[in-house]
Write a protein that holds these residues in place. Structure first.
Motif, PDB file in Angstrom:
ATOM      1  N   UNK A 180       0.847  -1.191   0.000  1.00 34.92           N
ATOM      2  CA  UNK A 180       0.000   0.000   0.000  1.00 34.92           C
ATOM      3  C   UNK A 180       0.883   1.242   0.000  1.00 34.92           C
ATOM      4  N   UNK A 181       0.568   2.175  -0.864  1.00 36.42           N
ATOM      5  CA  UNK A 181       1.348   3.397  -0.986  1.00 36.42           C
ATOM      6  C   UNK A 181       1.168   4.265   0.253  1.00 36.42           C
ATOM      7  N   UNK A 182       2.271   4.795   0.768  1.00 34.79           N
ATOM      8  CA  UNK A 182       2.209   5.644   1.954  1.00 34.79           C
ATOM      9  C   UNK A 182       1.553   6.986   1.629  1.00 34.79           C
ATOM     10  N   UNK A 183       0.609   7.375   2.459  1.00 35.24           N
ATOM     11  CA  UNK A 183      -0.049   8.684   2.334  1.00 35.24           C
ATOM     12  C   UNK A 183       0.650   9.585   3.344  1.00 35.24           C
ATOM     13  N   UNK A 194      -1.212  12.240   5.435  1.00 35.92           N
ATOM     14  CA  UNK A 194      -2.090  11.597   6.410  1.00 35.92           C
ATOM     15  C   UNK A 194      -1.290  11.114   7.613  1.00 35.92           C
ATOM     16  N   UNK A 195      -0.101  10.556   7.365  1.00 37.26           N
ATOM     17  CA  UNK A 195       0.755  10.112   8.471  1.00 37.26           C
ATOM     18  C   UNK A 195       1.158  11.293   9.342  1.00 37.26           C
ATOM     19  N   UNK A 196       1.467  12.427   8.697  1.00 36.14           N
ATOM     20  CA  UNK A 196       1.805  13.630   9.463  1.00 36.14           C
ATOM     21  C   UNK A 196       0.599  14.111  10.270  1.00 36.14           C
ATOM     22  N   UNK A 209      -6.215  16.383  -0.356  1.00 35.62           N
ATOM     23  CA  UNK A 209      -4.976  15.708  -0.759  1.00 35.62           C
ATOM     24  C   UNK A 209      -5.251  14.270  -1.173  1.00 35.62           C
ATOM     25  N   UNK A 210      -6.174  13.628  -0.469  1.00 33.61           N
ATOM     26  CA  UNK A 210      -6.535  12.241  -0.826  1.00 33.61           C
ATOM     27  C   UNK A 210      -7.183  12.199  -2.205  1.00 33.61           C
ATOM     28  N   UNK A 211      -8.154  13.087  -2.441  1.00 34.50           N
ATOM     29  CA  UNK A 211      -8.898  13.063  -3.697  1.00 34.50           C
ATOM     30  C   UNK A 211      -8.046  13.514  -4.882  1.00 34.50           C
ATOM     31  N   UNK A 212      -7.251  14.556  -4.683  1.00 35.21           N
ATOM     32  CA  UNK A 212      -6.567  15.200  -5.806  1.00 35.21           C
ATOM     33  C   UNK A 212      -5.122  14.759  -6.012  1.00 35.21           C
ATOM     34  N   UNK A 213      -4.521  14.131  -4.993  1.00 36.90           N
ATOM     35  CA  UNK A 213      -3.120  13.745  -5.114  1.00 36.90           C
ATOM     36  C   UNK A 213      -2.902  12.246  -4.888  1.00 36.90           C
ATOM     37  N   UNK A 214      -3.399  11.745  -3.756  1.00 32.60           N
ATOM     38  CA  UNK A 214      -3.116  10.354  -3.392  1.00 32.60           C
ATOM     39  C   UNK A 214      -3.795   9.364  -4.340  1.00 32.60           C
ATOM     40  N   UNK A 215      -5.104   9.531  -4.544  1.00 32.33           N
ATOM     41  CA  UNK A 215      -5.832   8.596  -5.414  1.00 32.33           C
ATOM     42  C   UNK A 215      -5.270   8.589  -6.839  1.00 32.33           C
ATOM     43  N   UNK A 216      -5.048   9.760  -7.479  1.00 35.34           N
ATOM     44  CA  UNK A 216      -4.468   9.741  -8.823  1.00 35.34           C
ATOM     45  C   UNK A 216      -3.092   9.074  -8.869  1.00 35.34           C
ATOM     46  N   UNK A 217      -2.267   9.286  -7.837  1.00 32.71           N
ATOM     47  CA  UNK A 217      -0.927   8.684  -7.804  1.00 32.71           C
ATOM     48  C   UNK A 217      -1.008   7.166  -7.702  1.00 32.71           C
TER      49      UNK A 217
END
Length: 218
Positions: free
Chosen positions: A1-4, A7-9, A103-111
């Protein structure tokens, strides 16, 4: 699973907020305990006075003063905690909840999609192309051999009438039975459902982890 990472911060930031909340809660508990102890002390002084008959006026005054101070300390601690909780109920840190969602919708999911879905889509397309191509060839061949079946059936009937053979035989199309191809759409549907539910690949199914080159016929 890719690190978010953001979210961790955010979680680390949340731990800091929890620790801050606990500090204010602890202050209130300590003040309340000090008040309870001061009241117990006053009770002890009064009981000592009753038991001995001696005047304990100074001790009682000191105990009451301690109670008054403890009550003020409790009120101050509760007030400070209330103010702090209002802060904690808001953004509460440099990383806000809204920032995490965006960040989840616009960066994490596309990545994540770019990393995994491109190859999965390519394998899906290849799998569908292989199945459709194989079925196309099967039914094309079935049509190609369709005309010879009644011709052999006529000869079969003649052989029976002339006594060359004792009985009639069933004359099949070489491609009559789709099951002989190993393809069962109903079984495949069930297998796909089980895989979607988290089961391992069925026995006999080879895992192919990446797309491969497919040459088109000229």
């Amino acid at each position: 699973m890719k690190t978010f990472e953001l979210y961790e911060q955010y979680l680390e930031q949340g731990k800091g907020l929890q620790e801050a909340r606990k500090r204010y809660d602890d202050k209130v508990q300590e003040a309340e305990q000090a008040l309870a102890d001061a009241k117990v002390k006053l009770d002890e002084v009064i009981h000592a006075e009753l038991a001995s008959g001696a005047d304990k006026g100074k001790e009682k005054a000191a105990a009451r003063k301690a109670i008054e101070q403890a009550e003020k300390d409790v009120a101050h601690a509760v007030e400070e905690r209330s103010i702090a909780y209002k802060h904690f109920s808001g953004p509460g840190g440099s990383i806000t909840s809204a920032q995490i969602v965006q960040a989840y919708l616009n960066e994490y999911v596309p990545a994540v999609k770019e990393e995994h879905l491109t190859d999965i889509k390519a394998r899906m397309e290849q799998g569908q192309a292989l199945i459709m191509s194989a079925l196309y060839d099967f039914y094309r061949l079935k049509r190609e051999y369709r005309d010879i079946v009644p011709k052999i059936q006529v000869i079969n009937d003649v052989a029976v009438r002339t006594g060359e053979q004792s009985g009639s035989y069933y004359i099949p199309n070489p491609f009559e039975n789709r099951a002989e191809t190993g393809f069962d759409p109903y079984k495949l549907g069930d297998q796909l459902t089980r895989v979607a539910d988290g089961y391992e690949l069925p026995d006999g199914v080879k895992y192919i982890g990446q797309a491969f080159e497919m040459k088109e016929e000229k």
